[in-house]
Design a protein around this motif. Structure first.
Motif, mmCIF file in Angstrom:
data_model
loop_
_atom_site.group_PDB
_atom_site.id
_atom_site.type_symbol
_atom_site.label_atom_id
_atom_site.label_comp_id
_atom_site.label_asym_id
_atom_site.label_seq_id
_atom_site.Cartn_x
_atom_site.Cartn_y
_atom_site.Cartn_z
ATOM 1 N N TYR A 83 24.903 -2.308 30.816
ATOM 2 C CA TYR A 83 24.769 -2.013 29.388
ATOM 3 C C TYR A 83 24.832 -0.500 29.103
ATOM 4 O O TYR A 83 24.458 0.328 29.926
ATOM 5 N N ASN A 84 25.367 -0.214 27.924
ATOM 6 C CA ASN A 84 25.569 1.149 27.417
ATOM 7 C C ASN A 84 26.647 1.939 28.170
ATOM 8 O O ASN A 84 26.843 3.128 27.902
ATOM 9 N N ASP B 181 20.024 -8.210 16.351
ATOM 10 C CA ASP B 181 20.333 -6.876 15.811
ATOM 11 C C ASP B 181 20.001 -5.781 16.822
ATOM 12 O O ASP B 181 20.124 -4.592 16.504
ATOM 13 N N ASN B 182 19.570 -6.174 18.024
ATOM 14 C CA ASN B 182 19.134 -5.200 19.018
ATOM 15 C C ASN B 182 20.212 -4.829 20.034
ATOM 16 O O ASN B 182 20.021 -3.909 20.827
ATOM 17 N N TRP B 183 21.310 -5.544 20.031
ATOM 18 C CA TRP B 183 22.422 -5.243 20.938
ATOM 19 C C TRP B 183 23.732 -5.699 20.286
ATOM 20 O O TRP B 183 23.730 -6.489 19.344
ATOM 21 N N ILE B 184 24.836 -5.183 20.819
ATOM 22 C CA ILE B 184 26.143 -5.498 20.244
ATOM 23 C C ILE B 184 27.219 -5.377 21.320
ATOM 24 O O ILE B 184 27.104 -4.544 22.228
ATOM 25 N N LYS C 214 30.444 -3.924 21.716
ATOM 26 C CA LYS C 214 31.059 -2.889 20.887
ATOM 27 C C LYS C 214 32.416 -2.433 21.425
ATOM 28 O O LYS C 214 32.609 -2.296 22.636
ATOM 29 N N GLU D 64 26.162 -2.649 24.129
ATOM 30 C CA GLU D 64 25.306 -1.524 23.700
ATOM 31 C C GLU D 64 23.950 -2.017 23.239
ATOM 32 O O GLU D 64 23.839 -2.949 22.418
ATOM 33 N N ILE D 65 22.903 -1.413 23.775
ATOM 34 C CA ILE D 65 21.538 -1.688 23.343
ATOM 35 C C ILE D 65 21.242 -0.760 22.162
ATOM 36 O O ILE D 65 21.311 0.475 22.274
ATOM 37 N N LEU D 66 20.866 -1.348 21.022
ATOM 38 C CA LEU D 66 20.699 -0.559 19.798
ATOM 39 C C LEU D 66 19.255 -0.119 19.599
ATOM 40 O O LEU D 66 19.014 0.882 18.949
ATOM 41 N N GLN D 67 18.299 -0.874 20.108
ATOM 42 C CA GLN D 67 16.886 -0.515 19.891
ATOM 43 C C GLN D 67 16.107 -0.646 21.187
ATOM 44 O O GLN D 67 16.471 -1.427 22.046
#
Length: 230
Positions: free
Chosen positions: A171-172, A212-215, A217, A227-230
């Motif tokens: 991730y990321n 809403d915490n990952w996408i 992308k 991507e981890i958003l939070q």
């Protein structure tokens, strides 16, 4: 008994050509001359890989692919067809096929593609990874070959799950299409980078609205990442 191939094609000369060539390479080959017969043979014969034409009587190759995927989510399928436009190739991949070869084909290239697909599936079957990747509302197990969204199992083709597992386990981090082809499909994969785009599109349809915490992308001009958003 050798590796079992099922050829589904309404052209008898193609069936006999493929039978003779692959039997000479040590495969056990069965042939079917139309789509309905092909589905029946698949159930009875339980092949290790299917070579599938598109334009056939009774049921076309796309319908046959759908029905095979309802029976088995992970038996390799390679389309072998005279239809060579992008729409047909993308549709075939979206339905769960592993590769697409255009007629007229070179027998050595087709054989190489068959071997490459079988190696990828064998590599997956031999994995001993018992880790489950977990993020908000998603669990991915490559050992059990299972995807859970909001606690519920979701039907997913093998290559989509492998792609999602790879991205989520890194991730990321951004990967180019070529890197993903190498890591997920294997260095000897003979297809093109559109394969990655098709599988990402299908994954996004399944993952829409889950968290809403990952996408998943797109990094324009580069490739894709989980991507981890939070």
């Amino acid at each position: 008994m050798g590796t079992k191939l099922l050829v589904i094609d309404d052209e008898m000369n193609i069936c006999e050509l493929l039978r003779a060539y692959f039997e000479n390479e040590g495969y056990d080959v069965k042939t079917a001359c139309d789509g309905a017969e092909g589905v029946s043979y698949f159930k009875l014969y339980e092949p290790d890989l299917v070579l599938l034409d598109i334009m056939m009587p009774n049921k076309d190759g796309f319908q046959v692919c759908r029905e095979i995927r309802e029976i088995s989510a992970n038996k390799p399928i390679i389309f072998v067809s005279a239809k060579d436009d992008s729409f047909d190739k993308v549709l075939g991949l979206e339905l769960g096929a592993d590769d697409f070869v255009v007629k007229p084909f070179d027998m050595k290239e087709l054989s190489a593609r068959v071997k490459a697909v079988l190696r990828r599936y064998a590599a997956h079957d031999n994995q001993n990874d018992d880790e489950v990747i977990k993020f908000d509302n998603i669990e991915i197990s490559l050992e059990k070959y299972e995807l859970k969204l909001n606690g519920k199992s979701v039907t997913i083709p093998p290559k989509e799950l492998e792609l999602l597992y790879f991205l989520a386990s890194n991730y990321n981090r951004v990967f180019t299409r070529d890197q993903l082809l190498d890591k997920v499909w294997g260095f000897d994969y003979l297809g093109d980078s559109r394969t990655v785009d098709v599988h990402v599109k299908r994954l996004r349809e399944k993952l829409e609205g889950v968290s809403d915490n990952w996408i998943l992308k797109t990094v324009w001009g580069v490739g894709y990442k989980f991507e981890i958003l939070q």
